[in-house]
Design a protein around this motif. Structure first.
Motif, PDB file in Angstrom:
ATOM      1  N   SER A 252       5.156  19.018   8.471  1.00  0.00           N
ATOM      2  CA  SER A 252       5.082  18.169   7.287  1.00  0.00           C
ATOM      3  C   SER A 252       6.280  17.213   7.241  1.00  0.00           C
ATOM      4  O   SER A 252       6.124  16.003   6.998  1.00  0.00           O
ATOM      5  CB  SER A 252       5.058  19.070   6.047  1.00  0.00           C
ATOM      6  N   TYR A 253       7.473  17.746   7.507  1.00  0.00           N
ATOM      7  CA  TYR A 253       8.655  16.878   7.501  1.00  0.00           C
ATOM      8  C   TYR A 253       8.578  15.862   8.636  1.00  0.00           C
ATOM      9  O   TYR A 253       8.870  14.663   8.443  1.00  0.00           O
ATOM     10  CB  TYR A 253       9.941  17.701   7.637  1.00  0.00           C
TER      11      TYR A 253
ATOM     12  N   ILE B  97       7.633  -1.764  10.413  1.00  0.00           N
ATOM     13  CA  ILE B  97       6.632  -2.823  10.223  1.00  0.00           C
ATOM     14  C   ILE B  97       7.112  -3.817   9.166  1.00  0.00           C
ATOM     15  O   ILE B  97       7.107  -5.032   9.381  1.00  0.00           O
ATOM     16  CB  ILE B  97       5.271  -2.214   9.829  1.00  0.00           C
ATOM     17  N   ALA B  98       7.550  -3.283   8.029  1.00  0.00           N
ATOM     18  CA  ALA B  98       7.948  -4.162   6.917  1.00  0.00           C
ATOM     19  C   ALA B  98       9.195  -4.975   7.260  1.00  0.00           C
ATOM     20  O   ALA B  98       9.323  -6.136   6.863  1.00  0.00           O
ATOM     21  CB  ALA B  98       8.200  -3.323   5.664  1.00  0.00           C
TER      22      ALA B  98
ATOM     23  N   THR C 211       5.730   9.902  -1.843  1.00  0.00           N
ATOM     24  CA  THR C 211       4.863   8.812  -1.420  1.00  0.00           C
ATOM     25  C   THR C 211       5.687   7.696  -0.778  1.00  0.00           C
ATOM     26  O   THR C 211       6.747   7.338  -1.278  1.00  0.00           O
ATOM     27  CB  THR C 211       4.124   8.258  -2.658  1.00  0.00           C
ATOM     28  N   ILE C 212       5.183   7.165   0.314  1.00  0.00           N
ATOM     29  CA  ILE C 212       5.839   6.014   0.957  1.00  0.00           C
ATOM     30  C   ILE C 212       5.184   4.741   0.416  1.00  0.00           C
ATOM     31  O   ILE C 212       3.957   4.608   0.416  1.00  0.00           O
ATOM     32  CB  ILE C 212       5.667   6.083   2.492  1.00  0.00           C
ATOM     33  N   GLN C 213       6.009   3.828  -0.081  1.00  0.00           N
ATOM     34  CA  GLN C 213       5.495   2.549  -0.586  1.00  0.00           C
ATOM     35  C   GLN C 213       5.735   1.477   0.459  1.00  0.00           C
ATOM     36  O   GLN C 213       6.878   1.163   0.759  1.00  0.00           O
ATOM     37  CB  GLN C 213       6.198   2.146  -1.894  1.00  0.00           C
ATOM     38  N   GLN C 214       4.685   0.921   0.981  1.00  0.00           N
ATOM     39  CA  GLN C 214       4.818  -0.145   1.963  1.00  0.00           C
ATOM     40  C   GLN C 214       4.609  -1.495   1.276  1.00  0.00           C
ATOM     41  O   GLN C 214       3.732  -1.625   0.413  1.00  0.00           O
ATOM     42  CB  GLN C 214       3.786   0.048   3.087  1.00  0.00           C
ATOM     43  N   SER C 215       5.427  -2.471   1.635  1.00  0.00           N
ATOM     44  CA  SER C 215       5.326  -3.795   1.007  1.00  0.00           C
ATOM     45  C   SER C 215       5.927  -4.840   1.931  1.00  0.00           C
ATOM     46  O   SER C 215       7.045  -4.669   2.420  1.00  0.00           O
ATOM     47  CB  SER C 215       6.089  -3.771  -0.320  1.00  0.00           C
ATOM     48  N   PHE C 216       5.178  -5.891   2.196  1.00  0.00           N
ATOM     49  CA  PHE C 216       5.725  -6.994   3.002  1.00  0.00           C
ATOM     50  C   PHE C 216       4.909  -8.256   2.766  1.00  0.00           C
ATOM     51  O   PHE C 216       3.823  -8.207   2.188  1.00  0.00           O
ATOM     52  CB  PHE C 216       5.760  -6.638   4.498  1.00  0.00           C
TER      53      PHE C 216
ATOM     54  N   ALA D 145       6.309   8.663   9.754  1.00  0.00           N
ATOM     55  CA  ALA D 145       5.529   7.650   9.030  1.00  0.00           C
ATOM     56  C   ALA D 145       6.454   6.678   8.301  1.00  0.00           C
ATOM     57  O   ALA D 145       6.219   5.465   8.265  1.00  0.00           O
ATOM     58  CB  ALA D 145       4.580   8.331   8.042  1.00  0.00           C
ATOM     59  N   GLU D 146       7.519   7.230   7.728  1.00  0.00           N
ATOM     60  CA  GLU D 146       8.493   6.403   7.004  1.00  0.00           C
ATOM     61  C   GLU D 146       9.167   5.401   7.943  1.00  0.00           C
ATOM     62  O   GLU D 146       9.306   4.214   7.629  1.00  0.00           O
ATOM     63  CB  GLU D 146       9.528   7.356   6.401  1.00  0.00           C
TER      64      GLU D 146
ATOM     65  N   VAL E  50      -0.797  -1.150  10.453  1.00  0.00           N
ATOM     66  CA  VAL E  50      -1.589  -2.305  10.002  1.00  0.00           C
ATOM     67  C   VAL E  50      -2.615  -2.780  11.028  1.00  0.00           C
ATOM     68  O   VAL E  50      -3.201  -3.851  10.868  1.00  0.00           O
ATOM     69  CB  VAL E  50      -0.650  -3.483   9.645  1.00  0.00           C
TER      70      VAL E  50
ATOM     71  N   TYR F  43       0.845  -1.203   0.000  1.00  0.00           N
ATOM     72  CA  TYR F  43       0.000   0.000   0.000  1.00  0.00           C
ATOM     73  C   TYR F  43       0.869   1.237   0.000  1.00  0.00           C
ATOM     74  O   TYR F  43       2.036   1.195   0.380  1.00  0.00           O
ATOM     75  CB  TYR F  43      -0.989   0.007   1.169  1.00  0.00           C
ATOM     76  N   SER F  44       0.284   2.333  -0.458  1.00  0.00           N
ATOM     77  CA  SER F  44       0.998   3.606  -0.519  1.00  0.00           C
ATOM     78  C   SER F  44       0.461   4.544   0.546  1.00  0.00           C
ATOM     79  O   SER F  44      -0.733   4.536   0.837  1.00  0.00           O
ATOM     80  CB  SER F  44       0.798   4.259  -1.895  1.00  0.00           C
ATOM     81  N   VAL F  45       1.378   5.343   1.109  1.00  0.00           N
ATOM     82  CA  VAL F  45       0.988   6.456   1.977  1.00  0.00           C
ATOM     83  C   VAL F  45       1.286   7.728   1.188  1.00  0.00           C
ATOM     84  O   VAL F  45       2.444   8.040   0.904  1.00  0.00           O
ATOM     85  CB  VAL F  45       1.771   6.447   3.304  1.00  0.00           C
ATOM     86  N   PHE F  46       0.218   8.422   0.781  1.00  0.00           N
ATOM     87  CA  PHE F  46       0.347   9.637  -0.035  1.00  0.00           C
ATOM     88  C   PHE F  46       0.326  10.873   0.873  1.00  0.00           C
ATOM     89  O   PHE F  46      -0.366  10.883   1.898  1.00  0.00           O
ATOM     90  CB  PHE F  46      -0.823   9.749  -1.020  1.00  0.00           C
ATOM     91  N   PHE F  47       1.065  11.891   0.457  1.00  0.00           N
ATOM     92  CA  PHE F  47       1.096  13.166   1.196  1.00  0.00           C
ATOM     93  C   PHE F  47       0.589  14.260   0.266  1.00  0.00           C
ATOM     94  O   PHE F  47       1.080  14.388  -0.862  1.00  0.00           O
ATOM     95  CB  PHE F  47       2.522  13.462   1.670  1.00  0.00           C
TER      96      PHE F  47
ATOM     97  N   HIS G  11       6.220  13.036   7.789  1.00  0.00           N
ATOM     98  CA  HIS G  11       6.736  12.152   6.739  1.00  0.00           C
ATOM     99  C   HIS G  11       7.828  11.231   7.286  1.00  0.00           C
ATOM    100  O   HIS G  11       7.808  10.018   7.061  1.00  0.00           O
ATOM    101  CB  HIS G  11       7.281  12.979   5.574  1.00  0.00           C
TER     102      HIS G  11
ATOM    103  N   MET H  67       5.898  16.047  -0.682  1.00  0.00           N
ATOM    104  CA  MET H  67       6.505  14.920   0.049  1.00  0.00           C
ATOM    105  C   MET H  67       6.330  13.621  -0.743  1.00  0.00           C
ATOM    106  O   MET H  67       5.253  13.340  -1.261  1.00  0.00           O
ATOM    107  CB  MET H  67       5.806  14.758   1.411  1.00  0.00           C
TER     108      MET H  67
ATOM    109  N   THR I 238       6.529   2.738   8.987  1.00  0.00           N
ATOM    110  CA  THR I 238       6.246   1.710   7.966  1.00  0.00           C
ATOM    111  C   THR I 238       7.478   0.828   7.714  1.00  0.00           C
ATOM    112  O   THR I 238       7.343  -0.381   7.541  1.00  0.00           O
ATOM    113  CB  THR I 238       5.778   2.359   6.642  1.00  0.00           C
ATOM    114  N   ASP I 239       8.680   1.436   7.721  1.00  0.00           N
ATOM    115  CA  ASP I 239       9.901   0.629   7.572  1.00  0.00           C
ATOM    116  C   ASP I 239       9.999  -0.404   8.689  1.00  0.00           C
ATOM    117  O   ASP I 239      10.361  -1.563   8.456  1.00  0.00           O
ATOM    118  CB  ASP I 239      11.151   1.516   7.652  1.00  0.00           C
TER     119      ASP I 239
END
Lengths: 387, 387
Positions: A233-234, A247-248, B3-8, A240-241, A158, A14-18, A237, B1, A244-245
């Motif tokens: 904003s920074y 988690i993955a 997009t963050i791509q999540q994948s696992f 969130a990065e 998740v 999935y993507s997280v869009f800003f 981001h 910003m 998500t990192d």
């Protein structure tokens, strides 16, 4: 008869869009996302569920959403009604709200190839996510978080869940969304407490994983406290990065019992309950971080200079770092939170402490006396904020 | 910003064991399974939930389970009570049973590293599996299916669910168990209808995937009807193997809309509802298979000789192949089941038909008149069984 060995993998993406002004006609991000769901013979639908607290600050929102979909998303049929649910933790305590959402999924014929779109703070997204995850064994969920906390932490992860008989998140699943849309402009109507609260999770993740990010927060503390949008904003981001990192790269559905992202959370969860959620999650996490940092210093892990920098940045952001409920009943009420945290994790107690700024370390027990001393330390060093 | 791509990916593994006298002190299979869950500092627990219908035929069961665990599974602490729930579809209609199980998980401190052990037919396992899957976001589930249907089909798969406001399996998740134990001796107390009913799923899977297996069932039809245990043992193993292979090789959590294992099921689901579940699932599947086979022949796919062989084997096993509810309201009630099936699948209607024995073929619409003619054919050719 020979044993059958079953084995398979499930892939999630999935993507997280800003973005800004998500539902403005000139913003094609959401419309572009839906374009890939145009197939022959399918009529996909979408059910939108909105946090009443957010809607109150955005009176034209429902019309704006309808106009946007009518003009830009011709392949998705919006359910006739946009569902409103109360915001905040209370929304997770009322089983009737879950039933209302499941009923709406049925009423509007939202099937497994349709979408539920949740717009709101973390609690509402938890509720909506749970209802979507268990209806028809999982409807596609789009999260549109409207608070700092949900944009940088819970909303990009998740998990979902509701409370059951007073137990926080007792019912829930691990169910990744199909997309997350973070709109910076949605944060403008937050009150100062919620603006600040979400920063606690960014401090948390910086402390256990990324010294440079902590130093950036230190440098920007005044700007963040003054509601500088570029800084926020920074911060969102980067947080969130890292979320998500983590988690993955780790154990997305938490089959093990290690939960590094729960640094500062054992006390935070308990404090939320002890104050009947008057202390909000981010505020409680700030106190929980402070407590576990003091503890880390007292057991000889975290250097004193690091501790002082951490408490300084929390103070500068305007967080209270003490609450009388921490000391109630000779601190036994607070300490009971450790056992409950163990039960929630399952298995062995695992608590993250700090070795230094940017480096967490897991331990499997905390000393009751040192917890008490740490509470006393926070009480004695407290700053009275005027915010 | 950006997009963050999540994948696992999430990996699932579980074994389906085949045994006899599972809780006998001389049988070490279950004890051996639990041995791998012995770690320092952990006290794992287990909550056992039993189908009342099964327990009624096995009066010493609770004591036998307690004795077995006390003697052979020292590392797992059984919850003080063994929970009983009513069997059959009714158990999935009562939200209080779900609450009862979630409450038991809380009361007995069953955490995410502990186990819920469900013992019973498919409906009870669906209910228990759902409660386990959403409590603490997923407790380890062990299934001990006690019917042919659950041993060869639902109990070895990845689904759970309960009904909601009369909608079958409206609430549920995809949640693989950690192990399944199929005990052949548990089938001895089944009544003839349930013994026979489970065979329908084996016929289904043979028809769409494995001609040789169908021919084996043809050859053993009389033995199976006469409750030959050796034949049943092979049938269950082969059916479970094909079921698990299909899941692993395809789309385990059904993100797409193709569901080949639902051959014969659109009409079966509807017939169960139209008869208020007086026609049991396996019996309804047998009728659903017969109906879709007649349809397949009428549209020029299935050779007439194959159709006759299929109807013969169903007859020989004692299945009724017609029910008056099929024709009710000029067959409109039945045909409404197609639309409901589409909604349940989500997206486009996908129905499996047969090209020949052992080879299924998917279509995306059925002709209303030919469905009606197929019902008429089954009515005109019905055999009155004396079983």
């Amino acid at each position: 008869m020979q044993t059958i060995q079953q084995s398979f993998k499930i892939e999630y993406n999935y993507s997280v869009f800003f973005t800004e002004y998500l539902f403005d006609h000139s913003n094609t991000l959401l419309a572009d996302f839906f374009k890939k769901f145009s197939e022959e013979g399918f009529q996909r639908k979408a059910l939108v569920v909105v946090d009443e607290g957010f809607a109150a600050h955005h009176p034209g929102l429902a019309d704006q959403i309808r106009t946007y979909f009518a003009a830009a998303v011709p392949n998705i049929q919006l359910a006739a009604d946009i569902i409103m649910v109360p915001g905040g933790e209370a929304s997770k305590n009322d089983p009737e709200l879950f039933n209302k959402l499941a009923q709406a999924v049925d009423t509007y014929g939202i099937d497994r190839h349709s979408f539920v779109i949740g717009i709101g703070g973390g609690a509402v997204l938890d509720l909506v996510g749970y209802a979507a995850a268990v209806s028809h064994r999982g409807i596609k969920l789009i999260r549109i978080p409207t608070t700092v906390l949900s944009q940088n932490d819970s909303g990009v992860g998740v998990k979902n869940g509701i409370n059951f008989h007073g137990k926080k998140n007792f019912l829930g699943t691990f169910a990744p969304p199909v997309a997350v849309f973070n709109d910076l402009t949605f944060l403008r109507t937050l009150d100062d407490r919620d603006w600040r609260g979400g920063i606690a999770e960014a401090i948390k993740v910086s402390l256990i994983k990324d010294q440079a990010f902590f130093e950036w927060i230190e440098e920007k503390a005044t700007a963040l406290a003054n509601r500088d949008e570029a800084a926020m904003s920074y911060l969102i981001h980067r947080c969130a990065e890292m979320h998500t990192d983590h988690i993955a790269g780790g154990d997305p559905f938490e089959f093990g019992s290690s939960r590094p992202l729960d640094f500062g959370h054992w006390a935070a969860h308990k404090l939320e309950y002890l104050t009947d959620f008057q202390v909000r999650h981010g505020e409680a996490v700030a106190i929980g971080i402070a407590l576990d940092c003091v503890y880390s210093e007292k057991v000889g892990k975290l250097p004193e200079s690091d501790l002082n920098r951490i408490l300084d940045v929390l103070n500068k952001l305007g967080f209270e770092l003490y609450h009388p409920k921490l000391a109630e009943n000779d601190k036994i009420n607070l300490r009971n939170g450790l056992q409950e945290f163990r039960e929630h994790l399952g298995g062995r107690l695992t608590i993250m402490l700090l070795d230094k700024i940017g480096k967490g370390v897991e331990v499997h027990e905390l000393d009751a006396d040192i917890i008490s001393q740490s509470v006393d330390y926070l009480e004695s060093s407290k700053i009275i904020h005027t915010l």
